[in-house]
Motif scaffolding. Structure first.
Motif, PDB file in Angstrom:
ATOM      1  N   LEU B  98       0.818  -1.206   0.000  1.00  0.00           N
ATOM      2  CA  LEU B  98       0.000   0.000   0.000  1.00  0.00           C
ATOM      3  C   LEU B  98       0.852   1.256   0.000  1.00  0.00           C
ATOM      4  N   PHE B  99       1.943   1.200   0.758  1.00  0.00           N
ATOM      5  CA  PHE B  99       2.857   2.343   0.841  1.00  0.00           C
ATOM      6  C   PHE B  99       3.360   2.723  -0.546  1.00  0.00           C
ATOM      7  N   PHE B 100       3.858   1.716  -1.274  1.00  0.00           N
ATOM      8  CA  PHE B 100       4.387   2.002  -2.605  1.00  0.00           C
ATOM      9  C   PHE B 100       3.283   2.464  -3.543  1.00  0.00           C
ATOM     10  N   LEU B 101       2.125   1.863  -3.389  1.00  0.00           N
ATOM     11  CA  LEU B 101       0.988   2.214  -4.232  1.00  0.00           C
ATOM     12  C   LEU B 101       0.609   3.675  -4.027  1.00  0.00           C
ATOM     13  N   ILE B 102       0.578   4.085  -2.756  1.00  0.00           N
ATOM     14  CA  ILE B 102       0.178   5.460  -2.442  1.00  0.00           C
ATOM     15  C   ILE B 102       1.217   6.446  -2.960  1.00  0.00           C
ATOM     16  N   VAL B 103       2.500   6.091  -2.758  1.00  0.00           N
ATOM     17  CA  VAL B 103       3.566   6.975  -3.253  1.00  0.00           C
ATOM     18  C   VAL B 103       3.444   7.124  -4.764  1.00  0.00           C
ATOM     19  N   LEU B 105       0.793   6.617  -6.603  1.00  0.00           N
ATOM     20  CA  LEU B 105      -0.461   7.284  -6.956  1.00  0.00           C
ATOM     21  C   LEU B 105      -0.341   8.792  -6.770  1.00  0.00           C
ATOM     22  N   LEU B 106       0.197   9.181  -5.608  1.00  0.00           N
ATOM     23  CA  LEU B 106       0.269  10.614  -5.311  1.00  0.00           C
ATOM     24  C   LEU B 106       1.231  11.322  -6.245  1.00  0.00           C
ATOM     25  N   SER B 107       2.286  10.618  -6.660  1.00  0.00           N
ATOM     26  CA  SER B 107       3.261  11.286  -7.514  1.00  0.00           C
ATOM     27  C   SER B 107       2.822  11.327  -8.963  1.00  0.00           C
ATOM     28  N   SER B 108       1.657  10.778  -9.260  1.00  0.00           N
ATOM     29  CA  SER B 108       1.198  10.839 -10.646  1.00  0.00           C
ATOM     30  C   SER B 108       0.202  11.972 -10.863  1.00  0.00           C
ATOM     31  N   PHE B 109       0.113  12.854  -9.866  1.00  0.00           N
ATOM     32  CA  PHE B 109      -0.742  14.034 -10.027  1.00  0.00           C
ATOM     33  C   PHE B 109       0.109  15.300  -9.999  1.00  0.00           C
ATOM     34  N   ILE B 110      -0.418  16.352 -10.596  1.00  0.00           N
ATOM     35  CA  ILE B 110       0.209  17.672 -10.466  1.00  0.00           C
ATOM     36  C   ILE B 110      -0.388  18.308  -9.218  1.00  0.00           C
ATOM     37  N   PRO B 140      -4.338  14.571 -13.002  1.00  0.00           N
ATOM     38  CA  PRO B 140      -3.328  13.549 -13.259  1.00  0.00           C
ATOM     39  C   PRO B 140      -2.315  14.038 -14.296  1.00  0.00           C
ATOM     40  N   LYS B 141      -1.063  13.690 -14.083  1.00  0.00           N
ATOM     41  CA  LYS B 141       0.012  14.129 -14.974  1.00  0.00           C
ATOM     42  C   LYS B 141      -0.227  13.687 -16.406  1.00  0.00           C
ATOM     43  N   ILE B 142      -0.792  12.499 -16.537  1.00  0.00           N
ATOM     44  CA  ILE B 142      -0.992  11.896 -17.848  1.00  0.00           C
ATOM     45  C   ILE B 142      -1.912  12.745 -18.713  1.00  0.00           C
ATOM     46  N   ARG B 143      -2.831  13.469 -18.039  1.00  0.00           N
ATOM     47  CA  ARG B 143      -3.814  14.242 -18.798  1.00  0.00           C
ATOM     48  C   ARG B 143      -3.261  15.595 -19.250  1.00  0.00           C
ATOM     49  N   ILE B 144      -2.066  15.948 -18.796  1.00  0.00           N
ATOM     50  CA  ILE B 144      -1.510  17.250 -19.159  1.00  0.00           C
ATOM     51  C   ILE B 144      -0.374  17.036 -20.132  1.00  0.00           C
ATOM     52  N   SER B 145      -0.490  17.667 -21.288  1.00  0.00           N
ATOM     53  CA  SER B 145       0.632  17.593 -22.211  1.00  0.00           C
ATOM     54  C   SER B 145       1.260  18.980 -22.288  1.00  0.00           C
ATOM     55  N   GLU B 146       2.591  19.012 -22.226  1.00  0.00           N
ATOM     56  CA  GLU B 146       3.301  20.292 -22.198  1.00  0.00           C
ATOM     57  C   GLU B 146       2.948  21.151 -23.422  1.00  0.00           C
ATOM     58  N   ASP B 147       2.926  20.499 -24.580  1.00  0.00           N
ATOM     59  CA  ASP B 147       2.665  21.239 -25.820  1.00  0.00           C
ATOM     60  C   ASP B 147       1.284  21.857 -25.809  1.00  0.00           C
ATOM     61  N   GLU B 148       0.309  21.091 -25.278  1.00  0.00           N
ATOM     62  CA  GLU B 148      -1.060  21.603 -25.258  1.00  0.00           C
ATOM     63  C   GLU B 148      -1.181  22.827 -24.365  1.00  0.00           C
ATOM     64  N   VAL B 149      -0.527  22.768 -23.202  1.00  0.00           N
ATOM     65  CA  VAL B 149      -0.568  23.911 -22.290  1.00  0.00           C
ATOM     66  C   VAL B 149       0.049  25.130 -22.960  1.00  0.00           C
ATOM     67  N   GLU B 150       1.173  24.900 -23.667  1.00  0.00           N
ATOM     68  CA  GLU B 150       1.830  26.003 -24.356  1.00  0.00           C
ATOM     69  C   GLU B 150       0.896  26.619 -25.386  1.00  0.00           C
ATOM     70  N   LEU B 151       0.256  25.764 -26.163  1.00  0.00           N
ATOM     71  CA  LEU B 151      -0.668  26.250 -27.197  1.00  0.00           C
ATOM     72  C   LEU B 151      -1.827  27.035 -26.580  1.00  0.00           C
ATOM     73  N   LEU B 152      -2.345  26.481 -25.491  1.00  0.00           N
ATOM     74  CA  LEU B 152      -3.469  27.087 -24.796  1.00  0.00           C
ATOM     75  C   LEU B 152      -3.132  28.515 -24.387  1.00  0.00           C
ATOM     76  N   LEU B 153      -1.951  28.673 -23.785  1.00  0.00           N
ATOM     77  CA  LEU B 153      -1.539  29.994 -23.313  1.00  0.00           C
ATOM     78  C   LEU B 153      -1.252  30.925 -24.480  1.00  0.00           C
ATOM     79  N   LYS B 167       7.054  19.453 -16.709  1.00  0.00           N
ATOM     80  CA  LYS B 167       6.505  18.698 -15.578  1.00  0.00           C
ATOM     81  C   LYS B 167       7.693  18.213 -14.757  1.00  0.00           C
ATOM     82  N   LYS B 168       7.794  18.707 -13.531  1.00  0.00           N
ATOM     83  CA  LYS B 168       8.920  18.274 -12.684  1.00  0.00           C
ATOM     84  C   LYS B 168       8.348  17.718 -11.411  1.00  0.00           C
TER      85      LYS B 168
END
Lengths: 92, 393
Positions: B98-103, B105-110, B140-153, B167-168
């Protein structure tokens, strides 16, 4: 007859510079200070306690006396004794 | 010794106490069966403690029964026994997983959006805009693409000249560089300073809101605060306002154009000299002959000797082609050259001057240095140099 054979072996291994412990099937006893003793090519343990260890070999019984003796390792080829070794005797 | 210890721990071992009278015989039997024993400790006349591997233990127990001794397993050590023990502790194991799962899981979000470099745009607005488009902390990190954010702005803020999104870890870092926009376009609901967009000599300061920090006649450098949005009350408390006003300053533009008076024009004569070379694995062999021209241009062409699709054989044939050229020198009329230089320089400056700037002085200098004609144009203007920068961005 056996003595003859042995002397031939000794001469041969001297001539060919072969290690004599291998040609004559003798034990190799290696003592490090007074704390470690390794005997390769032994023929089994006869007696074992904290003060005396007796080990059989081709050249006779090797008797190790000392304090707090312990067998660190035993393999069919080699035996390693540690402890405070005072005496190593070969009783032919 | 350490290596052996690690190996033993990895394979697992058992400490066993044997009781009986014929212990030496037992040891000799173990020797003859090739059972590896270590740390053999004699406790007293009839007891001995031995370390043995799990595989050897089975054989040893057989021998113990044969000799007629008793045994007692004292400890089981090493990795296999540890795993065996852990298998029974289900909650411990679930907690571990569970510990590894939570780590994971939590690290896969912005969790944090960091925006750097905003000056004229309120940070809240950008964050809000990103949030409206589904980019906020907790996405979730997966749903954010750097290029898309750039285009959006880019689409929303057309005066952003540079956007980099990274994404760091759990952070989304957005680096922005803005172009200067006219002060009217900056959002008035946020406190702001007016700073100098460029170096100049202040001619006139009109502060409609905020504290004017400079006076006419002062020289200001780029980035200096001209009208501060931080004002002091009578009780010497600071309150923030959206500074407004105009700062007219005399600024200077300079441009230099260098042009040779005697121009060299190259023309091919049509004489061509060819040479072949061989290149194997990026090492070249070249058959050197003297090139029969004094002035020439070199063209190098590479071709594969064997051209198969499947295998790449790295043997190339290189063709060196030398084309003879004639150099013709043309002396240009200095007056015409001066004119063209001047036009070029002024054109260059015009690109930099903002609309609404009033040109007050123009200085043109020509200088001949060897073969070159150097034209230096300086234009002085009086223009608005204020740039609004939002405080606390």
């Amino acid at each position: 007859m056996k003595k003859n054979m042995d002397s031939i072996k000794v001469n041969l291994s001297e001539a060919l510079e072969l290690p004599i412990d291998i040609t004559l099937d003798l034990p190799r006893i290696c003592l490090i200070g007074n704390i470690e003793l390794s005997i390769s090519n032994h023929k089994g343990i006869i007696e074992y306690d904290n003060q005396v260890i007796r080990i059989n070999s081709k050249s006779g019984i090797i008797k190790v006396t000392g304090n707090e003796l312990e067998i660190k390792n035993i393999l069919s080829e080699e035996i390693l004794i540690i402890g405070n070794i005072e005496q190593v005797e070969i009783l032919g | 010794m350490l290596a052996i210890k690690i190996w033993n721990n990895f394979k697992g071992y058992v400490i066993i106490r044997i009781e009986g009278l014929q212990l030496e015989r037992l040891l000799n039997l173990a020797l003859s069966q090739d059972i590896y024993l270590w740390d053999v400790r004699r406790l007293n006349n009839y007891q001995v403690e031995i370390c043995v591997s799990p595989k050897g233990l089975a054989y040893l127990i057989e021998l113990i029964d044969k000799v007629g001794c008793k045994y007692e397993i004292l400890q089981k050590k090493g990795l296999p026994y540890f795993i065996e023990r852990v298998k029974h502790r289900k909650m411990f194991l679930t907690g571990f997983i569970l510990f590894f799962l939570i780590v994971f899981l939590l690290s896969s979000f912005i969790w944090k959006i960091e925006i750097n470099g905003l000056e004229q745009t309120p940070q809240e607005k950008v964050v809000e805009y990103l949030g409206d488009n589904g980019i906020m902390s907790g996405t979730p990190k997966i749903r954010i693409s750097e290029d898309e954010v750039e285009l959006l702005l880019m689409n929303e803020y057309n005066y952003f000249s540079f956007i980099e999104v990274q994404k760091k870890g759990v952070k989304l870092i957005i680096d922005i560089k803005e172009e200067t926009i006219s002060p009217e376009k900056v959002d008035r609901s946020y406190p702001a300073n007016i700073i100098a967009a460029k170096k100049g000599l202040v001619e006139k300061v009109v502060a409609r809101n905020g504290d004017a920090l400079v006076e006419a006649g002062e020289i200001v450098r780029e980035g200096q605060v001209l009208i501060s949005g931080a004002m002091l009350t009578n009780e010497s408390e600071i309150y923030l306002v959206h500074a407004e006003g105009e700062i007219l300053a005399r600024t200077r533009y300079e441009s230099e154009v260098i042009e040779p008076i005697v121009k060299k024009i190259e023309r091919e004569t049509g004489n061509i000299f060819k040479q072949k070379g061989l290149k194997i694995n990026n090492r070249g062999v070249r058959f050197i002959k003297d090139i029969p021209f004094t002035d020439y241009k070199e063209y190098i062409r590479e071709e594969k000797l064997f051209d198969f699709d499947i295998i790449d054989i790295p043997i190339n044939i290189i063709t060196y082609e030398y084309r003879e050229i004639e150099i013709e020198e043309i002396k240009q009329n200095i007056d015409t050259l001066k004119n063209s230089n001047q036009l070029k320089a002024i054109e260059e400056i015009n690109l930099q001057i903002k609309e609404g700037a009033e040109i007050v002085a123009r200085d043109i200098k020509h200088e001949i240095n060897g073969n070159n004609l150097i034209t230096n144009v300086v234009i002085e203007t009086i223009e608005e140099i204020g740039k609004k920068v939002i405080i606390d961005n």
